[in-house]
Design a protein around this motif. Structure first.
Motif, PDB file in Angstrom:
ATOM      1  N   ARG A  40       0.854  -1.179   0.000  1.00 21.01           N
ATOM      2  CA  ARG A  40       0.000   0.000   0.000  1.00 21.01           C
ATOM      3  C   ARG A  40       0.895   1.235   0.000  1.00 21.01           C
ATOM      4  O   ARG A  40       1.907   1.273   0.685  1.00 21.01           O
ATOM      5  CB  ARG A  40      -0.916   0.017   1.225  1.00 21.01           C
ATOM      6  CG  ARG A  40      -1.917  -1.134   1.266  1.00 21.01           C
ATOM      7  CD  ARG A  40      -2.940  -1.028   0.152  1.00 21.01           C
ATOM      8  NE  ARG A  40      -3.940  -2.092   0.225  1.00 21.01           N
ATOM      9  CZ  ARG A  40      -3.835  -3.256  -0.410  1.00 21.01           C
ATOM     10  NH1 ARG A  40      -2.758  -3.498  -1.154  1.00 21.01           N
ATOM     11  NH2 ARG A  40      -4.785  -4.160  -0.311  1.00 21.01           N
ATOM     12  N   HIS A  41       0.515   2.249  -0.774  1.00 23.69           N
ATOM     13  CA  HIS A  41       1.340   3.457  -0.868  1.00 23.69           C
ATOM     14  C   HIS A  41       0.476   4.566  -1.465  1.00 23.69           C
ATOM     15  O   HIS A  41      -0.413   4.291  -2.299  1.00 23.69           O
ATOM     16  CB  HIS A  41       2.559   3.196  -1.775  1.00 23.69           C
ATOM     17  CG  HIS A  41       3.607   4.255  -1.702  1.00 23.69           C
ATOM     18  ND1 HIS A  41       3.526   5.436  -2.412  1.00 23.69           N
ATOM     19  CD2 HIS A  41       4.773   4.318  -0.994  1.00 23.69           C
ATOM     20  CE1 HIS A  41       4.591   6.174  -2.156  1.00 23.69           C
ATOM     21  NE2 HIS A  41       5.364   5.527  -1.312  1.00 23.69           N
ATOM     22  N   PRO A  42       0.712   5.823  -1.075  1.00 21.95           N
ATOM     23  CA  PRO A  42      -0.088   6.922  -1.639  1.00 21.95           C
ATOM     24  C   PRO A  42       0.003   7.034  -3.155  1.00 21.95           C
ATOM     25  O   PRO A  42      -0.928   7.545  -3.796  1.00 21.95           O
ATOM     26  CB  PRO A  42       0.504   8.167  -0.958  1.00 21.95           C
ATOM     27  CG  PRO A  42       1.099   7.667   0.311  1.00 21.95           C
ATOM     28  CD  PRO A  42       1.611   6.286   0.006  1.00 21.95           C
ATOM     29  N   LYS A  43       1.114   6.575  -3.733  1.00 14.44           N
ATOM     30  CA  LYS A  43       1.278   6.660  -5.183  1.00 14.44           C
ATOM     31  C   LYS A  43       0.820   5.400  -5.914  1.00 14.44           C
ATOM     32  O   LYS A  43       1.008   5.284  -7.125  1.00 14.44           O
ATOM     33  CB  LYS A  43       2.747   6.939  -5.536  1.00 14.44           C
ATOM     34  CG  LYS A  43       3.193   8.365  -5.233  1.00 14.44           C
ATOM     35  CD  LYS A  43       4.605   8.597  -5.713  1.00 14.44           C
ATOM     36  CE  LYS A  43       4.975  10.083  -5.628  1.00 14.44           C
ATOM     37  NZ  LYS A  43       4.248  10.892  -6.636  1.00 14.44           N
ATOM     38  N   LEU A  44       0.213   4.479  -5.183  1.00 20.38           N
ATOM     39  CA  LEU A  44      -0.187   3.194  -5.763  1.00 20.38           C
ATOM     40  C   LEU A  44      -1.692   3.013  -5.693  1.00 20.38           C
ATOM     41  O   LEU A  44      -2.306   3.181  -4.640  1.00 20.38           O
ATOM     42  CB  LEU A  44       0.508   2.060  -5.009  1.00 20.38           C
ATOM     43  CG  LEU A  44       0.067   0.629  -5.358  1.00 20.38           C
ATOM     44  CD1 LEU A  44       0.405   0.292  -6.810  1.00 20.38           C
ATOM     45  CD2 LEU A  44       0.710  -0.372  -4.406  1.00 20.38           C
ATOM     46  N   VAL A  45      -2.284   2.640  -6.843  1.00 15.94           N
ATOM     47  CA  VAL A  45      -3.683   2.245  -6.911  1.00 15.94           C
ATOM     48  C   VAL A  45      -3.729   0.793  -7.374  1.00 15.94           C
ATOM     49  O   VAL A  45      -3.152   0.449  -8.406  1.00 15.94           O
ATOM     50  CB  VAL A  45      -4.478   3.131  -7.900  1.00 15.94           C
ATOM     51  CG1 VAL A  45      -5.909   2.625  -8.040  1.00 15.94           C
ATOM     52  CG2 VAL A  45      -4.461   4.583  -7.448  1.00 15.94           C
ATOM     53  N   VAL A  46      -4.367  -0.069  -6.592  1.00 13.82           N
ATOM     54  CA  VAL A  46      -4.482  -1.484  -6.919  1.00 13.82           C
ATOM     55  C   VAL A  46      -5.886  -1.748  -7.443  1.00 13.82           C
ATOM     56  O   VAL A  46      -6.877  -1.485  -6.749  1.00 13.82           O
ATOM     57  CB  VAL A  46      -4.193  -2.373  -5.694  1.00 13.82           C
ATOM     58  CG1 VAL A  46      -4.318  -3.849  -6.067  1.00 13.82           C
ATOM     59  CG2 VAL A  46      -2.803  -2.078  -5.141  1.00 13.82           C
ATOM     60  N   GLU A  47      -5.970  -2.275  -8.666  1.00 15.56           N
ATOM     61  CA  GLU A  47      -7.251  -2.555  -9.294  1.00 15.56           C
ATOM     62  C   GLU A  47      -7.401  -4.056  -9.530  1.00 15.56           C
ATOM     63  O   GLU A  47      -6.449  -4.727  -9.920  1.00 15.56           O
ATOM     64  CB  GLU A  47      -7.375  -1.816 -10.630  1.00 15.56           C
ATOM     65  CG  GLU A  47      -7.358  -0.302 -10.528  1.00 15.56           C
ATOM     66  CD  GLU A  47      -8.666   0.263  -9.979  1.00 15.56           C
ATOM     67  OE1 GLU A  47      -9.614  -0.531  -9.765  1.00 15.56           O
ATOM     68  OE2 GLU A  47      -8.739   1.487  -9.770  1.00 15.56           O
ATOM     69  N   GLY A  48      -8.601  -4.567  -9.311  1.00 19.66           N
ATOM     70  CA  GLY A  48      -8.881  -5.970  -9.584  1.00 19.66           C
ATOM     71  C   GLY A  48      -9.363  -6.152 -11.013  1.00 19.66           C
ATOM     72  O   GLY A  48     -10.162  -5.360 -11.513  1.00 19.66           O
ATOM     73  N   GLY A  49      -8.869  -7.180 -11.661  1.00 18.55           N
ATOM     74  CA  GLY A  49      -9.308  -7.441 -13.033  1.00 18.55           C
ATOM     75  C   GLY A  49      -8.408  -8.437 -13.728  1.00 18.55           C
ATOM     76  O   GLY A  49      -7.309  -8.741 -13.265  1.00 18.55           O
ATOM     77  N   ASP A  50      -8.874  -8.940 -14.853  1.00 26.08           N
ATOM     78  CA  ASP A  50      -8.174  -9.955 -15.633  1.00 26.08           C
ATOM     79  C   ASP A  50      -7.810  -9.368 -16.987  1.00 26.08           C
ATOM     80  O   ASP A  50      -8.664  -8.753 -17.651  1.00 26.08           O
ATOM     81  CB  ASP A  50      -9.087 -11.178 -15.803  1.00 26.08           C
ATOM     82  CG  ASP A  50      -8.365 -12.400 -16.328  1.00 26.08           C
ATOM     83  OD1 ASP A  50      -7.446 -12.240 -17.162  1.00 26.08           O
ATOM     84  OD2 ASP A  50      -8.713 -13.516 -15.915  1.00 26.08           O
TER      85      ASP A  50
END
Length: 230
Positions: A40-50
């Motif tokens: 986790r980080h302020p500059k990181l966006v984690v998206e779910g998907g294939d």
């Protein structure tokens, strides 16, 4: 710079994400299992998907300056399309949103050529078995991806590592169009090489080999380490 990372939850993808964030980039990480992503980080966006789903690829590519694909899949006897279909969806999204730069990973094994320093056992026994039997469907799909890219006008680069292994830090590595000396590549070095390509223009629309040039384990010890993880 905004970077999209595909295959972000794999062993190379996690290292690549860490290095990209540490370098100050804004990162969008696509993974099928976002809840399992360890970072986790302020500059990181984690998206779910294939990546096999165009509707999942489009929003993570939209607005990015570069896409780095660390996609990987286990060996299987079943036909695979993670690389080729994922590549098709990625190229379509990049064209749609005007994203110029793409870096993907395949393997030094796709050529079928003997490793320069492989020796008899590696070149005549181990590598042919892995390429023609154990990993045939994976390498076939990697070749389909490389062919797809060769027909694209995207600013793509293909990086081909050799046998992947773990090191605690980035070390010295070579990136060459011809297969360099050595038959192993640290995952951290591969991640660093991928990140370099975002701004390095030497290998645009080219295939390059990434080889770690120091701290290489022996072939037998590498196989033992990898076998213990399974």
């Amino acid at each position: 710079m905004r970077i999209t990372i595909l295959g972000a939850n794999g062993p190379t993808g996690r290292l690549l994400t860490q290095q990209a964030v540490a370098a100050g980039h804004n990162v969008v990480a696509l993974t099928r299992r976002p809840d399992e992503f360890p970072m986790r980080h302020p500059k990181l966006v984690v998206e779910g998907g294939d990546v096999l789903n165009q509707d999942a690829v489009d929003p993570v590519v939209d607005g990015s300056d570069a896409v780095l694909s660390a996609l990987g899949t286990p060996f299987s006897k079943e036909e695979l399309e993670v690389y080729s279909r994922g590549g098709h969806n990625t190229l379509a999204a990049m064209k749609r949103f005007g994203t110029p730069r793409l870096v993907v990973v395949t393997s030094g094994a796709v050529t079928g050529q003997p490793e320069p320093t492989g020796g008899f056992l590696f070149n005549r026994v181990l590598q042919p078995y892995v390429m023609r039997v154990l990993g045939k469907t994976v390498y076939d799909d990697m070749r389909r991806l490389e062919e797809l890219l060769s027909l694209s006008d995207t600013e793509w680069t293909v990086l081909r590592p050799s046998g992947l292994f773990e090191l605690p830090d980035v070390t010295k590595f070579s990136i060459t169009e011809e297969h360099g000396p050595g038959r192993l590549t640290s995952r951290r070095d591969l991640a660093a090489a991928m990140l370099e390509q975002v701004t390095d223009q030497r290998f645009v629309r080219k295939v390059a080999h990434v080889i770690t040039t120091q701290d290489n384990p022996s072939l037998l010890s590498m196989i033992w380490r990898e076998a213990r993880k399974k």
